[in-house]
Design a protein around this motif. Structure first.
Motif, PDB file in Angstrom:
ATOM      1  N   GLY A  58     -24.139 -26.885 -23.258  1.00 56.28           N
ATOM      2  CA  GLY A  58     -23.472 -28.066 -23.617  1.00 56.28           C
ATOM      3  C   GLY A  58     -21.807 -27.844 -23.600  1.00 56.28           C
ATOM      4  O   GLY A  58     -21.261 -29.051 -23.019  1.00 56.28           O
ATOM      5  N   SER A  59     -21.288 -26.624 -23.839  1.00 52.20           N
ATOM      6  CA  SER A  59     -19.851 -26.784 -23.502  1.00 52.20           C
ATOM      7  C   SER A  59     -19.422 -26.498 -22.306  1.00 52.20           C
ATOM      8  O   SER A  59     -18.293 -26.652 -21.876  1.00 52.20           O
ATOM      9  CB  SER A  59     -19.555 -25.352 -24.377  1.00 52.20           C
ATOM     10  OG  SER A  59     -20.101 -24.319 -23.672  1.00 52.20           O
ATOM     11  N   ASP A  60     -20.255 -26.332 -21.118  1.00 49.97           N
ATOM     12  CA  ASP A  60     -19.918 -26.408 -19.734  1.00 49.97           C
ATOM     13  C   ASP A  60     -19.766 -27.828 -19.110  1.00 49.97           C
ATOM     14  O   ASP A  60     -18.840 -27.879 -18.451  1.00 49.97           O
ATOM     15  CB  ASP A  60     -21.216 -25.943 -18.913  1.00 49.97           C
ATOM     16  CG  ASP A  60     -21.518 -24.529 -19.006  1.00 49.97           C
ATOM     17  OD1 ASP A  60     -20.621 -23.635 -19.381  1.00 49.97           O
ATOM     18  OD2 ASP A  60     -22.623 -23.999 -18.776  1.00 49.97           O
ATOM     19  N   PHE A  61     -20.051 -28.691 -19.968  1.00 50.49           N
ATOM     20  CA  PHE A  61     -19.553 -30.172 -19.780  1.00 50.49           C
ATOM     21  C   PHE A  61     -17.941 -30.527 -20.185  1.00 50.49           C
ATOM     22  O   PHE A  61     -17.419 -31.494 -19.749  1.00 50.49           O
ATOM     23  CB  PHE A  61     -20.571 -31.282 -20.208  1.00 50.49           C
ATOM     24  CG  PHE A  61     -21.883 -31.126 -19.657  1.00 50.49           C
ATOM     25  CD1 PHE A  61     -22.225 -31.655 -18.279  1.00 50.49           C
ATOM     26  CD2 PHE A  61     -23.129 -30.691 -20.394  1.00 50.49           C
ATOM     27  CE1 PHE A  61     -23.491 -31.498 -17.848  1.00 50.49           C
ATOM     28  CE2 PHE A  61     -24.077 -30.718 -19.691  1.00 50.49           C
ATOM     29  CZ  PHE A  61     -24.352 -31.144 -18.663  1.00 50.49           C
ATOM     30  N   VAL A  62     -17.795 -29.656 -21.235  1.00 51.96           N
ATOM     31  CA  VAL A  62     -16.480 -30.014 -21.845  1.00 51.96           C
ATOM     32  C   VAL A  62     -15.119 -29.491 -20.995  1.00 51.96           C
ATOM     33  O   VAL A  62     -15.237 -28.150 -20.640  1.00 51.96           O
ATOM     34  CB  VAL A  62     -16.468 -29.314 -23.177  1.00 51.96           C
ATOM     35  CG1 VAL A  62     -15.060 -29.642 -23.939  1.00 51.96           C
ATOM     36  CG2 VAL A  62     -17.585 -29.950 -24.148  1.00 51.96           C
TER      37      VAL A  62
END
Length: 645
Positions: A256-260
């Motif tokens: 999920g942090s790859d989108f941030v």
């Protein structure tokens, strides 16, 4: 091969950097040495009188440039340039000065020429000195080199950033890693022990994509997504790896942090790019680990507007999963251990049709997990897997893997050829309680108090019906504790009021023993009091096990009161809760004191054994107290283990 390519790229980068530095130095040296020296008008006429000035140029009727003959070049190199039969001496711009009255300067200049018989030329220029060609050669080449250098810098940053084209130029591209039939992913469902219910549902998702007609011929639809929910270390990501290993379809994996990202709009752009790639490779599976990084409930931020970018990313994900333009044969798997903070729109059917609970493994599941991790270990015959599974209640799959690895390290440290049952017990003690501190200095009176404290716990837990059976007691410091007692808890699905009261009584028995023997208290019961208070509070506030409060629970399972600091009950009710908690603890404290006073001789004998041996086991308690008054299944297991050991 890959390392060599990366090294060559780095070498080329430094070559470009050195070349650029050389050109930059040449440019600045040129600009430094080509600038003429400032002089005054009197100094000029002194230089002019020496006959070394070849020409002067008067610019805009106020600034004079002085060009000096290069006599040294003429003498050293014998260089003669002929132009129309006339001798030309090379010159260079050396000086400049300002004049006030041009007419007065010209008159004085002509006088000096006649007086010293000079051939100095005077010229006048009222236009700009630089032409387009001269400006290009002086500055244009420098700017071209600068542009080329920055092009290679951006290209290198992009190459190291990952992905074709680079991170700088493709910042909005998805970072998902693709696994397909060409990748050798070795993890399969056989490697996932326990979790039978979760494994069955995940296997069915793979079957949907392999043979969709089997499920759609009756009019059904393939689920859009499945959400794996459970505590850390329970095997959510392992299940996803097994799906990647079993599925013969493309599998996109990312966090999920790859989108941030720090740039605005990047998260939503990466979501769009991810689903575009998935559509091209459909049927396929997308796995988003730690989805709570972008799926947190909207509108709960303490600062207005602080999470706009994350919310835009979540909105784009919601649209892609079940928007106006539906995606066929693209299933989204997601994992999180914070399901309580996820947005409700993300959890609804149509996006995540299935919510798969991946809880901590139960007794039989822990046995299966032990079997998986023990395959690679060299074990002795006395290892009892059933006992190890019972000795690790609440352990996740990752914890059990850590126990197995730690036991191998302990056995190797002791120069053993095989791993024994005691090595596993030491590993569990090491993980739960910390490392033994045998060299810690403890005064004799403190050690005696610790021994009676731990003996009090052991005595009461041995004599109570619902207390967990004792495994061993030690007064060797471990971690932050100065002593500890280890039990074999019973596997329960529900807990009764009597069982909770017996547990509170056993926890308070350490302080009771101190009061009976030493007529005073110490700070050694801090952890016991903390656990007792939480246990009594849960009985009154959460589980409704108090007559005065009644069948009321103030537990908030939805997390609605996360940012609400007010209590969900009145001040009067709060006072009643405090009184009932205190009453429960006081009652069980008196009960523990009565038991210890009744068996004071056995308590003293046990404490003396502890002071002598530092560690005592179940057999030692049986010699003092006899058989346990309320034997159960776990007692028989402990007997078998002791016989093997």
């Amino acid at each position: 091969m890959i390392k060599r390519k990366i090294k060559n790229k780095n070498n080329f980068f430094w070559v470009y950097a050195v070349i650029f530095a050389i050109f930059l130095g040449i440019f600045f040296l040129k600009s430094t040495f080509s600038n003429p020296k400032k002089i005054d008008q009197d100094t000029f006429f002194e230089i002019l009188s020496k006959g070394i000035v070849q020409k002067i140029i008067v610019q805009h009727k106020e600034l004079v440039h002085v060009y000096i003959k290069q006599i040294s070049i003429l003498n050293n190199k014998k260089r003669i340039l002929l132009e129309k039969g006339r001798l030309i001496i090379p010159s260079s711009l050396k000086y400049e000065f300002e004049i006030g009255d041009l007419q007065f300067f010209q008159i004085k200049f002509e006088k000096y020429k006649k007086k010293y018989h000079l051939d100095t030329i005077i010229d006048f220029k009222n236009q700009q000195e630089y032409t387009a060609t001269k400006f290009f050669f002086d500055y244009g080449i420098f700017f071209i080199l600068l542009i080329i250098f920055w092009f290679f810098i951006f290209k290198r940053i992009g190459t190291t950033g990952g992905g074709p084209g680079g991170q700088i130029f493709n910042i909005g591209k998805s970072k998902a890693k693709l696994f397909d039939e060409n990748d050798n992913v070795k993890t399969t469902f056989k490697d996932v022990a326990g979790l039978e219910g979760a494994k069955e549902e995940v296997q069915e998702i793979v079957e949907f994509l392999k043979n969709p007609n089997k499920y759609t011929k009756l009019g059904g639809k393939i689920p859009k997504g499945a959400l794996l929910i459970g505590p850390p270390g329970t095997g959510k990501t392992l299940l996803a790896k097994a799906v990647a290993g079993e599925a013969k379809v493309p599998f996109f994996s990312l966090s999920g942090s790859d989108f941030v990202e720090m740039f605005v709009g990047v998260g939503a752009s990466r979501v769009r790019d991810l689903f575009e790639k998935a559509k091209e490779r459909s049927p396929c599976i997308i796995f988003i680990d730690e989805i709570d990084a972008i799926g947190r409930s909207r509108g709960k931020s303490s600062i207005a507007g602080s999470n706009d970018e994350r919310e835009n990313t979540l909105n784009q994900l919601l649209t892609e999963m079940d928007g106006f333009d539906t995606n066929n044969h693209v299933i989204v798997l997601a994992a999180t251990n914070r399901s309580d903070i996820l947005d409700k729109a993300l959890l609804r059917p149509g996006r995540f049709d299935r919510t798969i609970s991946v809880d901590s493994p139960e007794l039989n599941e822990r046995k299966e997990i032990f079997h998986v991790h023990l395959k690679r270990l060299v074990l002795s015959k006395n290892v009892d897997i059933d006992f190890l599974a019972r000795q690790t209640p609440g352990f996740s799959g990752a914890d059990i893997a850590n126990v197995c690895n730690e036991s191998a390290l302990i056995a190797a440290r002791k120069n053993r050829s095989k791993i024994g049952n005691n090595d596993f017990l030491d590993a569990i003690d090491r993980i739960v309680g910390g490392l033994e501190k045998k060299n810690k200095i403890i005064k004799p009176n403190e050690k005696k108090r610790i021994a009676y404290h731990e003996a009090g716990h052991a005595t009461v837990s041995w004599l109570l019906e619902h207390a967990a059976p004792l495994v061993k007691v030690t007064i060797i410091p471990r971690g932050k504790s100065l002593g500890s007692a280890w039990y074999l808890p019973e596997e329960r699905q529900i807990t009764t009021q009597e069982q909770m009261e017996d547990e509170i009584c056993a926890l308070l028995s350490g302080r009771s023993a101190e009061e009976i023997i030493f007529k005073s208290f110490s700070t050694g019961a801090l952890n016991d009091l903390e656990r007792v208070t939480k246990q009594a509070q849960s009985m009154v506030v959460i589980f409704g096990l108090n007559e005065r409060i009644g069948n009321v629970s103030y537990y908030d399972s939805q997390g609605q009161n996360e940012f609400n600091f007010s209590k969900p009950y009145s001040e009067k009710t709060a006072q009643i809760i405090d009184e009932e908690i205190s009453k429960i603890i006081s009652k069980q404290y008196k009960r523990s004191k009565e038991i210890l006073k009744k068996h004071k001789n056995e308590l003293s004998t046990l404490a003396k054994n502890l002071l002598e041996k530092e560690v005592i086991f179940r057999n030692d308690l049986m010699k003092i107290f006899g058989e346990r008054p309320f034997p159960d299944e776990t007692d028989n297991i402990l007997k078998n283990v002791e016989n093997k050991t």
